[in-house]
Motif scaffolding. Structure first.
Motif, PDB file in Angstrom:
ATOM      1  N   VAL A   1       0.827  -1.216   0.000  1.00  0.00           N
ATOM      2  CA  VAL A   1       0.000   0.000   0.000  1.00  0.00           C
ATOM      3  C   VAL A   1       0.858   1.262   0.000  1.00  0.00           C
ATOM      4  O   VAL A   1       0.516   2.247  -0.657  1.00  0.00           O
ATOM      5  N   THR A   2       1.958   1.252   0.734  1.00  0.00           N
ATOM      6  CA  THR A   2       2.785   2.458   0.837  1.00  0.00           C
ATOM      7  C   THR A   2       3.855   2.565  -0.252  1.00  0.00           C
ATOM      8  O   THR A   2       4.403   3.647  -0.463  1.00  0.00           O
ATOM      9  N   ALA A   3       4.142   1.475  -0.943  1.00  0.00           N
ATOM     10  CA  ALA A   3       5.209   1.475  -1.946  1.00  0.00           C
ATOM     11  C   ALA A   3       5.087   2.583  -2.994  1.00  0.00           C
ATOM     12  O   ALA A   3       6.079   3.279  -3.267  1.00  0.00           O
TER      13      ALA A   3
ATOM     14  N   LEU B   1      10.719   8.039  -9.182  1.00  0.00           N
ATOM     15  CA  LEU B   1      10.977   7.145 -10.309  1.00  0.00           C
ATOM     16  C   LEU B   1       9.861   7.245 -11.338  1.00  0.00           C
ATOM     17  O   LEU B   1      10.117   7.344 -12.539  1.00  0.00           O
ATOM     18  N   LEU B   2       8.627   7.221 -10.874  1.00  0.00           N
ATOM     19  CA  LEU B   2       7.493   7.317 -11.788  1.00  0.00           C
ATOM     20  C   LEU B   2       7.531   8.627 -12.578  1.00  0.00           C
ATOM     21  O   LEU B   2       7.258   8.650 -13.773  1.00  0.00           O
TER      22      LEU B   2
ATOM     23  N   ALA C   1       1.360  10.773 -10.584  1.00  0.00           N
ATOM     24  CA  ALA C   1       2.132   9.992  -9.610  1.00  0.00           C
ATOM     25  C   ALA C   1       1.448  10.021  -8.240  1.00  0.00           C
ATOM     26  O   ALA C   1       1.384   8.999  -7.538  1.00  0.00           O
ATOM     27  N   GLY C   2       0.921  11.172  -7.863  1.00  0.00           N
ATOM     28  CA  GLY C   2       0.182  11.270  -6.611  1.00  0.00           C
ATOM     29  C   GLY C   2      -1.076  10.429  -6.634  1.00  0.00           C
ATOM     30  O   GLY C   2      -1.433   9.794  -5.625  1.00  0.00           O
ATOM     31  N   THR C   3      -1.742  10.385  -7.761  1.00  0.00           N
ATOM     32  CA  THR C   3      -2.933   9.542  -7.909  1.00  0.00           C
ATOM     33  C   THR C   3      -2.555   8.069  -7.787  1.00  0.00           C
ATOM     34  O   THR C   3      -3.253   7.296  -7.122  1.00  0.00           O
ATOM     35  N   LEU C   4      -1.451   7.676  -8.417  1.00  0.00           N
ATOM     36  CA  LEU C   4      -0.974   6.302  -8.295  1.00  0.00           C
ATOM     37  C   LEU C   4      -0.635   5.967  -6.844  1.00  0.00           C
ATOM     38  O   LEU C   4      -0.932   4.865  -6.360  1.00  0.00           O
ATOM     39  N   ALA C   5      -0.032   6.920  -6.140  1.00  0.00           N
ATOM     40  CA  ALA C   5       0.333   6.696  -4.746  1.00  0.00           C
ATOM     41  C   ALA C   5      -0.902   6.529  -3.859  1.00  0.00           C
ATOM     42  O   ALA C   5      -0.876   5.793  -2.874  1.00  0.00           O
ATOM     43  N   ALA C   6      -1.983   7.196  -4.212  1.00  0.00           N
ATOM     44  CA  ALA C   6      -3.216   7.120  -3.418  1.00  0.00           C
ATOM     45  C   ALA C   6      -4.068   5.906  -3.772  1.00  0.00           C
ATOM     46  O   ALA C   6      -4.906   5.487  -2.969  1.00  0.00           O
ATOM     47  N   ALA C   7      -3.868   5.326  -4.942  1.00  0.00           N
ATOM     48  CA  ALA C   7      -4.729   4.239  -5.416  1.00  0.00           C
ATOM     49  C   ALA C   7      -4.799   3.049  -4.448  1.00  0.00           C
ATOM     50  O   ALA C   7      -5.898   2.566  -4.159  1.00  0.00           O
TER      51      ALA C   7
ATOM     52  N   GLY D   1       2.124   1.494 -18.713  1.00  0.00           N
ATOM     53  CA  GLY D   1       1.126   2.542 -18.807  1.00  0.00           C
ATOM     54  C   GLY D   1       0.511   2.897 -17.473  1.00  0.00           C
ATOM     55  O   GLY D   1       0.396   2.070 -16.564  1.00  0.00           O
ATOM     56  N   TYR D   2       0.131   4.126 -17.390  1.00  0.00           N
ATOM     57  CA  TYR D   2      -0.385   4.740 -16.172  1.00  0.00           C
ATOM     58  C   TYR D   2      -1.685   4.104 -15.684  1.00  0.00           C
ATOM     59  O   TYR D   2      -1.824   3.770 -14.515  1.00  0.00           O
TER      60      TYR D   2
END
Length: 186
Positions: free
Chosen positions: A26-28, A35-36, A47-53, A97-98
């Motif tokens: 979850v925190t990775a 890097l992203l 990247a912030g959206t990916l971190a929150a997903a 891909g994102y």
């Protein structure tokens, strides 16, 4: 006062491993934002959206995992959730891909909620009443441990070997947790 059976402490230890493994997943993404952004060309907003997903996925499914644990038992729920989290880590590591990466992060977070929701049942079901306070003190230490594991080696691994290599850490941890919980599920 009755003695606490060793099996109770073993179940608590495996529950801690399960929560640590899920928390690493979850925190990775938060620790992989540089890097992203720099290597994959993902904007900081993306990247912030990916971190929150993963956290969003976790929050969406906590109640469902808890209800399922009440119905079929905590061991099955934790083992299944960790197995699904491991598959999501594998998928995220292979994703190009994102959108696909975000989907795997969301699904992995949703699956990892199993350990959070069901590990409380481990304490109540396995640990005698006179040791539950201690056990409940040990259990929440899992999340800071998982965050520390993610914060330490993952950015280093990612900067040297890439995102897929860094995601091997939560993959291995969740697979190990699956095996630990998946044995002797009687």
């Amino acid at each position: 006062m009755t003695k606490t059976p060793p099996r109770a402490w073993a179940m608590l230890a495996v529950g801690v491993l399960a929560q640590v493994a899920g928390t690493v997943f979850v925190t990775a993404p938060a620790f992989l934002i540089p890097l992203l952004h720099l290597e994959r060309g993902v904007s900081l907003v993306e990247a912030g959206t990916l971190a929150a997903a993963p956290t969003f996925g976790l929050v969406l499914t906590l109640i469902a995992w808890g209800a399922l644990a009440d119905r079929i038992g905590e061991r099955w729920v934790i083992a299944a959730g960790l197995a699904l989290t491991a598959l999501a880590a594998l998928g995220a590591g292979l994703a190009q891909g994102y959108v696909l990466l975000g989907l795997f992060f969301l699904l992995g977070g949703a699956a990892s909620a199993s350990a959070n929701a069901a590990s409380g049942r481990v304490v109540v079901g396995w640990v005698p009443k006179h040791r539950r306070g201690l056990a409940m003190g040990i259990r929440p230490m899992s999340q800071p441990r998982g965050g520390t594991i993610a914060a330490g080696p993952l950015p280093v691994i990612a900067s040297g070997a890439g995102l897929s290599a860094a995601l091997l850490v939560p993959l291995v941890l969740t697979a190990a947790g699956t095996l630990a919980y998946g044995t002797d599920l009687g």
